[in-house]
Enzyme design. Structure first.
Site, PDB file in Angstrom:
ATOM      1  N   GLU A  33       0.844  -1.200   0.000  1.00 23.14           N
ATOM      2  CA  GLU A  33       0.000   0.000   0.000  1.00 23.14           C
ATOM      3  C   GLU A  33       0.875   1.244   0.000  1.00 23.14           C
ATOM      4  O   GLU A  33       2.014   1.219   0.493  1.00 23.14           O
ATOM      5  CB  GLU A  33      -0.892  -0.025   1.258  1.00 23.14           C
ATOM      6  N   ASN A  61     -12.345  -1.240  -1.150  1.00 23.52           N
ATOM      7  CA  ASN A  61     -11.685  -1.840   0.011  1.00 23.52           C
ATOM      8  C   ASN A  61     -12.398  -1.384   1.280  1.00 23.52           C
ATOM      9  O   ASN A  61     -12.692  -0.190   1.436  1.00 23.52           O
ATOM     10  CB  ASN A  61     -10.228  -1.366   0.076  1.00 23.52           C
ATOM     11  N   GLU A  62     -12.690  -2.300   2.152  1.00 25.67           N
ATOM     12  CA  GLU A  62     -13.307  -1.978   3.449  1.00 25.67           C
ATOM     13  C   GLU A  62     -14.389  -0.912   3.269  1.00 25.67           C
ATOM     14  O   GLU A  62     -14.378   0.132   3.937  1.00 25.67           O
ATOM     15  CB  GLU A  62     -12.250  -1.546   4.475  1.00 25.67           C
ATOM     16  N   TYR A  85      -7.143  -8.925  11.479  1.00 24.47           N
ATOM     17  CA  TYR A  85      -5.861  -8.635  12.124  1.00 24.47           C
ATOM     18  C   TYR A  85      -5.893  -9.151  13.561  1.00 24.47           C
ATOM     19  O   TYR A  85      -6.942  -9.101  14.221  1.00 24.47           O
ATOM     20  CB  TYR A  85      -5.607  -7.121  12.167  1.00 24.47           C
ATOM     21  N   GLU A 107      -6.066  -9.183   3.679  1.00 16.58           N
ATOM     22  CA  GLU A 107      -5.315  -8.501   4.743  1.00 16.58           C
ATOM     23  C   GLU A 107      -5.355  -9.389   5.977  1.00 16.58           C
ATOM     24  O   GLU A 107      -6.435  -9.698   6.496  1.00 16.58           O
ATOM     25  CB  GLU A 107      -5.900  -7.119   5.054  1.00 16.58           C
ATOM     26  N   GLN A 127       1.822  -6.075   5.825  1.00 22.32           N
ATOM     27  CA  GLN A 127       2.028  -5.758   4.419  1.00 22.32           C
ATOM     28  C   GLN A 127       3.438  -6.188   4.051  1.00 22.32           C
ATOM     29  O   GLN A 127       4.220  -6.546   4.921  1.00 22.32           O
ATOM     30  CB  GLN A 127       1.827  -4.280   4.191  1.00 22.32           C
TER      31      GLN A 127
HETATM   32  O1  AHR Z   1      -3.155  -2.517   6.252  1.00 23.83           O
HETATM   33  C1  AHR Z   1      -3.447  -1.289   6.836  1.00 23.83           C
HETATM   34  C2  AHR Z   1      -4.907  -0.909   6.682  1.00 23.83           C
HETATM   35  O2  AHR Z   1      -5.710  -1.808   7.391  1.00 23.83           O
HETATM   36  C3  AHR Z   1      -5.469  -0.969   5.285  1.00 23.83           C
HETATM   37  O3  AHR Z   1      -5.219   0.186   4.569  1.00 23.83           O
HETATM   38  C4  AHR Z   1      -6.935  -1.125   5.524  1.00 23.83           C
HETATM   39  O4  AHR Z   1      -7.593  -1.788   4.487  1.00 23.83           O
HETATM   40  C5  AHR Z   1      -7.009  -1.854   6.852  1.00 23.83           C
HETATM   41  O5  AHR Z   1      -7.887  -1.266   7.725  1.00 23.83           O
END
Ligand code: AHR
Length: 522
Positions: A53, A200-201, A269, A325, A374
């Site tokens: 990113e 995205n999201e 995450y 992600e 990432q």
């Molecule tokens: O990976 C960091 C961020 O986490 C990304 O930009 C987003 O899609 C997620 O919330």
């Protein structure tokens, strides 16, 4: 092997082994039964994908240094990074975001670099960038890496026309304003683009939409993403985060909506003690070590939940879950910009990677793509850079060790693991998966989550005979060990010989806090 008889065979095998273990007064029975001639789905190589990113030093500094840089580069892209990524056989790369994708206007990043618009990255640290890394540079990067492009389009602040023209610019060979523009910018032939995400999201940074609102919008955008000149886009709809099953249900329930995408994204995450605290990447105790893996293992439940919903509407499994992600999210390193998400990477992250990759392998029937968040200098990276220096993280080595699973066939396994207990909580101490490759070699990947004891596991191999075993192990003396720019080789794989093969039963003794990958050949 007969599918009906298979569970009974396993059961009788377990009963026998367990009875023997009880006779021998054994405290724990760790068993991994591997059925060599009963293989499952192909493990998509794209499960081993990465994510880059425009965030912190992922693109600028980490990948892109520009052609005038003293750092050795090819067309402006760091040579050291290119070589390291090729070594792990990176299969696909997602770009330009993340949240950044829903603010990105691709026309800002084409044409002569000196004339490109500077923009402010409003999501990540308010950094001003000059757009010198754009579409052509990203596609060159994929070409140099020999990987597939995964481009994430802008739904949140873009337009249908903008997205549709981007796909035309990238992939069409007809005569049109977009292809003429591409040629003027130095690229005659269209590129191939495998994956394209529609936002995205979008439940969050991508527009704070409701699921039903997004479904409608997604259908509209998708209608104008054409397959040009033999390129077939695998269109990825924005999917849920964590356990958000309502979102998945909304996207899957209507056949007309389902017809508009091939993949559904999922973000998860592991954040120790929640977003308000976020533990440190390198200064942690055993509680945080345990808690990280407890959170990592939730991925299995999350995938089961979303897969169950998808199975109801798509029993043939024509659609893929795209976990684009995933990873550990810790506090930024002291003294670094909060918005740049720069965190170190320890042995704990290596075990996190092994746990996730084993889980993705096990879900190979539904999980078709996954991207670690990432790739460089951001969150759980495989590579860290500082000026001309580069460090390969413990997570990098897990990707290198696990690459043998790419496009191999998942093997049926049944695992019984002792618990790793901390306080009043427990998790299985062993993570595992196994596959058989095109040459008939079996690979078994294991992790011992317990930082305090080595673990021996017995692996009866059913259905075929193997006599050559080789292996690699990744471990360190300390839970918190990491590779720094000063000491870049603190955590790296070594040859592993902690195994015995007797009469088709492999016995493996894994050091505490370790990742082990074994190869079995005839
Ligand atoms: O990976 C960091 C961020 O986490 C990304 O930009 C987003 O899609 C997620 O919330």
């Amino acid at each position: 092997m007969n599918k009906i008889l298979f569970p009974f065979l396993l059961l009788s095998l377990f009963t026998g082994i367990e009875a023997n273990a009880q006779k021998a007064n054994s405290v724990a029975v760790n068993q991994l039964v591997i059925v060599a001639n009963h293989s499952g789905p192909i493990i998509s190589k794209d499960i081993y994908g990465h994510f880059s990113e425009h965030l912190g030093a992922c693109i600028y500094g980490g990948i892109w240094v520009g052609t005038d840089s003293k750092i050795p580069n090819t067309f402006g892209i760091r040579n050291d990074v290119l070589a390291a990524l090729k070594e792990i056989k990176i299969p696909n790369l997602r770009w330009p975001g993340g949240c950044f994708a829903d603010t990105y206007h691709w026309r800002d990043g084409i044409g002569p670099q000196s004339q490109r618009a500077s923009i402010v990255n409003t999501n990540w640290g308010g950094f001003t960038e000059n757009n010198s890394f754009g579409t052509h540079e990203f596609m060159k990067l994929c070409e140099l890496l020999g990987c597939d492009a995964y481009i994430n389009g802008n739904v949140g602040s873009g337009t249908v026309r903008e997205m549709s023209e981007w796909v035309e610019y990238l992939t069409s060979d007809a005569v049109s304003p977009m292809t003429i523009l591409r040629k003027q910018n130095g690229r005659e032939d269209p590129w191939k683009v495998k994956y394209f995400a529609i936002g995205n999201e979008n439940w969050g940074c991508g527009g704070n939409m409701t699921a039903d609102f997004y479904s409608g919008i997604m259908r509209q955008y998708s209608s104008f993403l054409r397959n040009y000149s033999g390129n077939h886009l695998y269109r990825i709809a924005c999917g849920p985060y964590d356990f958000n099953y309502t979102w998945t249900e909304s996207l899957m329930k209507d056949p007309a909506t389902q017809g508009m995408f091939q993949g559904l994204s999922l973000h998860y995450y592991s954040v120790v003690d929640g977003w308000g605290y976020k533990g440190s990447a390198t200064k942690f105790d055993e509680r945080e070590w345990f808690e990280t893996f407890r959170l990592n293992l939730e991925m299995d439940k999350i995938l089961k939940g979303h897969s169950a919903i998808m199975d109801r509407y798509d029993p043939e499994k024509t659609k893929g879950l795209v976990v684009d992600e995933w990873g550990n999210w810790f506090r930024v390193e002291p003294g670094t910009n909060e918005g740049f998400l720069f965190q170190q990477n320890s042995l704990r992250d290596a075990i996190t990677a092994a746990i996730h990759l084993n889980i993705f392998n096990q879900h190979a029937d539904r999980v078709k793509v996954a991207n670690l968040a990432q790739m460089i200098n951001v969150l759980q990276s495989v590579i860290l850079t500082k000026d001309d220096k580069m460090v390969l993280t413990p997570t990098y080595y897990v990707f290198r060790m696990f690459k043998v699973h790419q496009e191999a066939q998942l093997l049926n396994i049944d695992i019984r693991s002792e618990d790793y207990v901390y306080g009043d909580k427990k998790i299985p101490a062993i993570s595992a998966s196994a596959s058989i490759d095109k040459e008939g070699k079996i690979h078994i990947s294991l992790a011992n989550l317990n930082p305090n004891k080595e673990i021996t596991i017995t692996c009866p191999l059913i259905g075929d005979k193997y006599n050559k075993v080789t292996g690699e192990v990744l471990t360190a003396n300390e839970m918190t060990a990491f590779n720094s720019f000063e000491k870049p080789e603190t955590v790296k794989p070594a040859l592993f010989n902690g195994f015995k093969m007797n009469d088709g039963v492999l016995t493996i003794t894994m050091p505490s806090k370790s990742v082990v990958v074994l190869e079995l050949a005839k």
